[in-house]
Design a protein around this motif. Structure first.
Motif, short mmCIF file in Angstrom:
data_model
loop_
_atom_site.label_atom_id
_atom_site.label_comp_id
_atom_site.label_asym_id
_atom_site.label_seq_id
_atom_site.Cartn_x
_atom_site.Cartn_y
_atom_site.Cartn_z
N MET A 1 -45.92 5.86 -20.32
CA MET A 1 -44.61 6.09 -20.47
C MET A 1 -43.82 4.95 -19.87
O MET A 1 -44.27 4.55 -18.79
CB MET A 1 -44.00 7.45 -19.67
N THR A 2 -42.90 4.45 -20.91
CA THR A 2 -42.22 3.20 -20.36
C THR A 2 -41.20 3.56 -19.17
O THR A 2 -40.56 4.57 -19.39
CB THR A 2 -41.67 2.43 -21.42
N LYS A 3 -41.29 2.63 -18.01
CA LYS A 3 -40.68 3.23 -16.94
C LYS A 3 -39.14 2.35 -16.93
O LYS A 3 -39.49 1.15 -17.18
CB LYS A 3 -41.46 2.88 -15.61
N ALA A 4 -38.41 2.78 -16.45
CA ALA A 4 -37.04 2.28 -16.45
C ALA A 4 -37.24 1.04 -15.24
O ALA A 4 -37.80 1.16 -14.24
CB ALA A 4 -35.84 3.08 -15.88
N ILE A 5 -36.40 -0.07 -15.44
CA ILE A 5 -36.41 -1.20 -14.65
C ILE A 5 -35.09 -1.56 -14.63
O ILE A 5 -34.27 -1.68 -15.26
CB ILE A 5 -37.37 -2.40 -15.25
N SER A 6 -34.50 -1.62 -13.16
CA SER A 6 -33.20 -1.79 -12.63
C SER A 6 -33.30 -3.30 -12.25
O SER A 6 -34.02 -3.96 -11.71
CB SER A 6 -32.96 -1.12 -11.67
N THR A 7 -32.13 -4.18 -12.71
CA THR A 7 -31.96 -5.52 -12.13
C THR A 7 -30.46 -5.55 -11.69
O THR A 7 -29.82 -4.49 -11.79
CB THR A 7 -31.94 -6.69 -13.41
N GLU A 8 -29.98 -6.50 -11.31
CA GLU A 8 -28.63 -6.77 -10.63
C GLU A 8 -27.60 -6.33 -11.55
O GLU A 8 -26.68 -5.54 -11.15
CB GLU A 8 -28.40 -8.29 -10.30
N ARG A 9 -27.81 -6.63 -12.98
CA ARG A 9 -26.62 -6.30 -14.03
C ARG A 9 -27.14 -5.36 -15.10
O ARG A 9 -26.47 -4.90 -15.90
CB ARG A 9 -26.10 -7.53 -14.62
#
Ligand SMILES: CC(C)(COP(=O)(O)OP(=O)(O)OC[C@H]1O[C@@H](n2cnc3c(N)ncnc32)[C@H](O)[C@@H]1OP(=O)(O)O)[C@@H](O)C(=O)NCCC(=O)NCCS
Length: 181
Positions: free
Chosen positions: A1-9
């Motif tokens: 399952m592709t996991k969500a990734i968070s960046t600054e924006r």
């Protein structure tokens, strides 16, 4: 399952069924497609967009993925980020080469903000943290915008190659310097 990734924006998340309109809008544009593949074509039907979305969702792997890139503040979709096996040149066009490639397809309304580089940097970090030893990117020699993304995220230009996709491409490579430690 592709996991969500968070960046600054940005948030990079798995594709959802409701993303079909965005997929169609993105891949029906010549400015997006012109450097992709040996014989670029634009998407011309919603049916193709549905199939593309399904193919994105089908890549179910703990490290590789194809992410929908969205703006963090308002959820607007801005592009696609890919980390996946790259096929080698030969008679069987989908046979894996053993290398993993990173790629990006962004909507022209959102070019010029650093979004592709920001998303790619985060995916590279994810790939290296997950143990990938090196990642490659290939571009059309005329695709200077994509080559700039490669350089911005620390990839090194290695000249041209015919190793992948039955095509002659500019090759960029980045090694995982923490892999051996
Ligand atoms: C390749 C592609 C993703 C590049 O998009 P991009 O927006 O130019 O790339 P980046 O995210 O790195 O943004 C860099 C630009 O944003 C600007 N920028 C603005 N704010 C920025 C910020 N906070 N951080 C970094 N760059 C910023 C940079 O100055 C640069 O502008 P410039 O090109 O005028 O010098 C885009 O052209 C595209 O989707 N093309 C079609 C698909 C394609 O060809 N994909 C590659 C196949 S190999």
């Amino acid at each position: 399952m592709t996991k969500a990734i968070s960046t600054e924006r940005l948030i990079l998340r798995p594709w959802e069924e409701t993303d079909v309109d965005f997929v169609f809008d993105l891949y029906s544009r010549w400015v997006v497609q012109r450097f992709i593949g040996t014989e670029p074509t634009v998407m011309d039907s919603r049916t193709q967009a549905v199939a593309k979305l399904k193919s994105f969702q089908a890549l179910d792997h703990p490290v590789h993925g194809i992410w929908a890139v969205t703006r963090k503040d308002d959820g607007v979709q801005v592009g696609t980020l890919l980390l996946k096996p790259i096929p080698k040149s030969g008679e069987e066009p989908t046979e894996p080469s053993g290398d993993v490639e990173i790629g990006w397809h962004f909507h022209p309304d959102h070019w010029g903000n650093g979004f592709a580089s920001e998303a790619a940097e985060a995916v590279l970090e994810h790939g290296f943290a997950s143990g990938l030893e090196r990642v490659v990117a290939v571009t059309n020699s005329a695709n200077t915008a994509s080559q700039s993304v490669c350089r911005r995220i620390g990839m090194e230009h290695k000249g041209t190659t015919k190793k992948y996709y039955n095509d002659t491409c500019e090759l960029f490579v980045v090694e995982n310097t923490t892999a051996a430690s």
